[in-house]
Scaffold this motif. Sequence first.
Motif, PDB file in Angstrom:
ATOM      1  N   ARG A 174       0.827  -1.203   0.000  1.00  0.00           N
ATOM      2  CA  ARG A 174       0.000   0.000   0.000  1.00  0.00           C
ATOM      3  C   ARG A 174       0.868   1.262   0.000  1.00  0.00           C
ATOM      4  O   ARG A 174       0.540   2.262  -0.657  1.00  0.00           O
ATOM      5  N   ALA A 177       2.124   1.692  -3.472  1.00  0.00           N
ATOM      6  CA  ALA A 177       1.058   2.160  -4.360  1.00  0.00           C
ATOM      7  C   ALA A 177       0.831   3.656  -4.204  1.00  0.00           C
ATOM      8  O   ALA A 177       0.530   4.352  -5.180  1.00  0.00           O
ATOM      9  N   GLU A 183       3.296   1.733 -10.616  1.00  0.00           N
ATOM     10  CA  GLU A 183       1.979   1.549 -10.009  1.00  0.00           C
ATOM     11  C   GLU A 183       1.283   0.275 -10.471  1.00  0.00           C
ATOM     12  O   GLU A 183       0.659  -0.429  -9.672  1.00  0.00           O
ATOM     13  N   ARG A 187      -0.058  -2.596  -7.887  1.00  0.00           N
ATOM     14  CA  ARG A 187      -1.489  -2.894  -7.699  1.00  0.00           C
ATOM     15  C   ARG A 187      -1.806  -4.336  -8.082  1.00  0.00           C
ATOM     16  O   ARG A 187      -2.677  -4.974  -7.465  1.00  0.00           O
ATOM     17  N   LEU A 190      -0.639  -6.328  -5.109  1.00  0.00           N
ATOM     18  CA  LEU A 190      -1.509  -6.097  -3.957  1.00  0.00           C
ATOM     19  C   LEU A 190      -2.853  -6.796  -4.153  1.00  0.00           C
ATOM     20  O   LEU A 190      -3.391  -7.416  -3.224  1.00  0.00           O
ATOM     21  N   GLY A 191      -3.391  -6.738  -5.362  1.00  0.00           N
ATOM     22  CA  GLY A 191      -4.652  -7.433  -5.633  1.00  0.00           C
ATOM     23  C   GLY A 191      -4.527  -8.927  -5.435  1.00  0.00           C
ATOM     24  O   GLY A 191      -5.401  -9.575  -4.833  1.00  0.00           O
ATOM     25  N   TYR A 194      -4.344  -9.700  -1.695  1.00  0.00           N
ATOM     26  CA  TYR A 194      -5.660  -9.628  -1.077  1.00  0.00           C
ATOM     27  C   TYR A 194      -6.469 -10.897  -1.358  1.00  0.00           C
ATOM     28  O   TYR A 194      -7.181 -11.408  -0.481  1.00  0.00           O
ATOM     29  N   GLU A 202     -11.337  -5.804  -1.281  1.00  0.00           N
ATOM     30  CA  GLU A 202     -10.113  -5.018  -1.460  1.00  0.00           C
ATOM     31  C   GLU A 202      -9.392  -5.431  -2.741  1.00  0.00           C
ATOM     32  O   GLU A 202      -8.824  -4.589  -3.451  1.00  0.00           O
ATOM     33  N   GLU A 205     -11.108  -3.921  -5.696  1.00  0.00           N
ATOM     34  CA  GLU A 205     -10.784  -2.500  -5.824  1.00  0.00           C
ATOM     35  C   GLU A 205      -9.441  -2.296  -6.526  1.00  0.00           C
ATOM     36  O   GLU A 205      -9.299  -1.440  -7.407  1.00  0.00           O
ATOM     37  N   GLN A 206      -8.441  -3.116  -6.150  1.00  0.00           N
ATOM     38  CA  GLN A 206      -7.126  -2.977  -6.773  1.00  0.00           C
ATOM     39  C   GLN A 206      -7.177  -3.338  -8.267  1.00  0.00           C
ATOM     40  O   GLN A 206      -6.588  -2.646  -9.103  1.00  0.00           O
TER      41      GLN A 206
END
Length: 232
Positions: A174, A177, A183, A187, A190-191, A194, A202, A205-206
């Motif tokens: 995070r 990001a 980026e 992301r 991170l996705g 999650y 979450e 969203e990513q």
Amino acid sequence: SSTRLGARCFSLEWLELGELDRARSQLVSLIESNPKGAVGPLRSLRELEIRAGDFNAAGEAARRLAAITSRENPEADEDRIQELGIRTEIARQRAEAGEHRAAIGMLRKLIREAPNYVPARMLLTTIVGPEDTAAAREVLLDGFRLTGECALLDALVEEDLRAEKPEEAISTLRGLAATREHEASVRLALGRLYLRVEMIDEAAEQFSMLADLFDAPPLLSVYRNSRCQSPV
């Protein structure tokens, strides 16, 4: 000269026949007869030693080759990558032999010389990670900031999950990001993280933000829709 060319062709024939000792002898003779111009024989010797499994000898040939190859030569970068790969393999073999300190020293030196070379960072992490997660994370994060290579973030996530600290991985990603640097890679990582910890909303969203970065490429949309729907 035509004599040296013929001798090199002869050595390559021995190599094709699997006569490594005879090919090596011929190549070494060619190199010694013209040490500053033996680019072709040194490349052949490097490949021979890799084939023979002697990475120390291959590394020496690669080092000599790098010393005489002009930076303007289109093949110079390929020679450099070969040299880095051989040195990384030597470090891996030293680590497997239990010589961890020597392997770590070799890899840290290699990274100082070639900070963008990802395989060395990945290997160093596997060696130091079990004993020093913080050091492993630093190697991976520094490399990612330089290169944007997704594999480095994946390895960082694995380090944190192995240490049972998913929240630390989430916090780090995070933070990355928020900087908007590399980026898309951040992301995506991170996705996926999650998803692994079952934070479905979450993750969605990513992936949505990632799709917006690329104007929703079809494959990404399919991945997002198939993986990020909450269970009924």
